[in-house]
Design a protein around this motif. Structure first.
Motif, PDB file in Angstrom:
ATOM      1  N   ARG A   1      21.542  43.604 -44.588  1.00 42.89           N
ATOM      2  CA  ARG A   1      21.513  42.222 -45.099  1.00 42.89           C
ATOM      3  C   ARG A   1      20.778  42.181 -46.436  1.00 42.89           C
ATOM      4  O   ARG A   1      19.935  43.029 -46.716  1.00 42.89           O
TER       5      ARG A   1
ATOM      6  N   LYS B   1      26.914  39.257 -44.980  1.00 45.23           N
ATOM      7  CA  LYS B   1      26.388  38.005 -44.444  1.00 45.23           C
ATOM      8  C   LYS B   1      27.216  37.721 -43.197  1.00 45.23           C
ATOM      9  O   LYS B   1      28.451  37.772 -43.251  1.00 45.23           O
ATOM     10  N   GLU B   2      26.523  37.445 -42.090  1.00 43.68           N
ATOM     11  CA  GLU B   2      27.234  37.208 -40.833  1.00 43.68           C
ATOM     12  C   GLU B   2      27.966  35.858 -40.882  1.00 43.68           C
ATOM     13  O   GLU B   2      27.428  34.884 -41.398  1.00 43.68           O
ATOM     14  N   VAL B   3      29.180  35.847 -40.380  1.00 43.13           N
ATOM     15  CA  VAL B   3      29.904  34.584 -40.298  1.00 43.13           C
ATOM     16  C   VAL B   3      29.364  33.843 -39.079  1.00 43.13           C
ATOM     17  O   VAL B   3      29.309  34.404 -37.981  1.00 43.13           O
ATOM     18  N   GLU B   4      28.949  32.606 -39.298  1.00 45.01           N
ATOM     19  CA  GLU B   4      28.281  31.866 -38.234  1.00 45.01           C
ATOM     20  C   GLU B   4      29.124  31.768 -36.965  1.00 45.01           C
ATOM     21  O   GLU B   4      30.316  31.485 -37.022  1.00 45.01           O
ATOM     22  N   GLU B   5      28.448  31.998 -35.846  1.00 46.49           N
ATOM     23  CA  GLU B   5      29.040  31.880 -34.502  1.00 46.49           C
ATOM     24  C   GLU B   5      30.213  32.819 -34.250  1.00 46.49           C
ATOM     25  O   GLU B   5      31.000  32.612 -33.339  1.00 46.49           O
ATOM     26  N   GLU B   6      30.360  33.850 -35.074  1.00 53.10           N
ATOM     27  CA  GLU B   6      31.384  34.861 -34.796  1.00 53.10           C
ATOM     28  C   GLU B   6      30.711  36.213 -34.793  1.00 53.10           C
ATOM     29  O   GLU B   6      30.315  36.708 -35.843  1.00 53.10           O
ATOM     30  N   LYS B   7      30.569  36.778 -33.601  1.00 50.56           N
ATOM     31  CA  LYS B   7      29.854  38.040 -33.485  1.00 50.56           C
ATOM     32  C   LYS B   7      30.599  39.162 -34.212  1.00 50.56           C
ATOM     33  O   LYS B   7      31.830  39.216 -34.173  1.00 50.56           O
TER      34      LYS B   7
ATOM     35  N   TYR C   1      31.749  39.713 -40.588  1.00 49.70           N
ATOM     36  CA  TYR C   1      30.905  39.675 -41.787  1.00 49.70           C
ATOM     37  C   TYR C   1      31.690  39.394 -43.054  1.00 49.70           C
ATOM     38  O   TYR C   1      32.822  39.860 -43.214  1.00 49.70           O
TER      39      TYR C   1
END
Ligand code: ADP
Length: 210
Positions: free
Chosen positions: A156, A180-186, A189
């Motif tokens: 990160r 950057k992690e996509v919110e609410e999707e495990k 990125y």
């Protein structure tokens, strides 16, 4: 790391330029009494910035300076050093990926899916392996040969160069996608950049030469 007062900074400069120098001589340069300086000298010697030798005086601790520079280097953030990632669609043919690798003069390509999310890593060895044998490199998509999610090691932007260096060495890889992690999707990125072994070496040189 403790922050030095203005006077302690001055003392350090005096010792750096004039050391070895006695406490009395430092006091005279600052127009202070020896007694007034005592607490500052104690702080500077206890923290390792200065060394004191009886009957010789105070001198600057070069090792401390080197250690301080090294620490500064290791705490640099990935965001300040990341390079531009070279990206291909995961349906790209291996042949075109090889061309891209040469055109962009990089060692690793990143593959993305139709939504633009990180899907794979394609390294030089992956491309060489695919090129052995008689496969049709114009037809073979990189998705078949790449290292896929969720097996990709990422970093990160707010992590440090030390963490990036450790991850690369521990996992025997040359680069890390900065994500950057996509919110609410495990395990999904967005790709922000890349950190390579060259990035780390360049940052090291920059800081040591400064
Ligand atoms: P090279 O193949 O040029 O030696 P690497 O050492 O980086 O480059 O790659 C070795 C293997 O590790 C390849 O199969 C590659 O797909 C994979 N790899 C490279 N980077 C990563 C990463 N960040 N996460 C997971 N696997 C990776």
């Amino acid at each position: 790391m403790i922050k030095l007062t203005e006077r302690q900074d001055k003392i350090l400069q005096i010792v750096k330029q004039n050391g070895p120098i006695t406490g009395q001589e430092i006091a005279e340069k600052l127009s202070l009494t020896r007694a007034a300086l005592r607490p500052d000298l104690a702080i500077l010697t206890m923290s390792g910035k200065l060394d004191a030798r009886p009957r010789v005086g105070y001198f600057f601790n070069e090792n401390y300076e080197v250690k301080r520079q090294a620490e500064k280097f290791l705490h640099q953030k990935v965001i300040d050093y990341k390079a531009h990632p070279i990206v291909v669609e995961k349906s790209t043919a291996v042949y075109d990926a090889i061309v891209q690798l040469f055109l962009e003069d990089v060692g690793t390509l990143y593959a993305v899916d139709s939504r633009g999310h990180l899907a794979g890593v394609i390294s030089r060895k992956d491309l060489l392996r695919a090129s052995l044998g008689n496969k049709n490199l114009h037809e073979l998509p990189v998705s078949v040969i790449m290292t896929r999610m969720p097996n990709i090691f990422t970093i990160r932007p707010d992590e440090t160069l030390l963490e990036a260096a450790k991850k690369m060495i521990d996992n025997h890889i040359d680069s890390l996608p900065v994500v950057k992690e996509v919110e609410e999707e495990k395990n999904t990125y967005l790709l922000l950049g890349r950190i390579t072994k060259t990035t780390i070496t360049r940052a090291y040189l920059e800081i040591m030469e400064r």
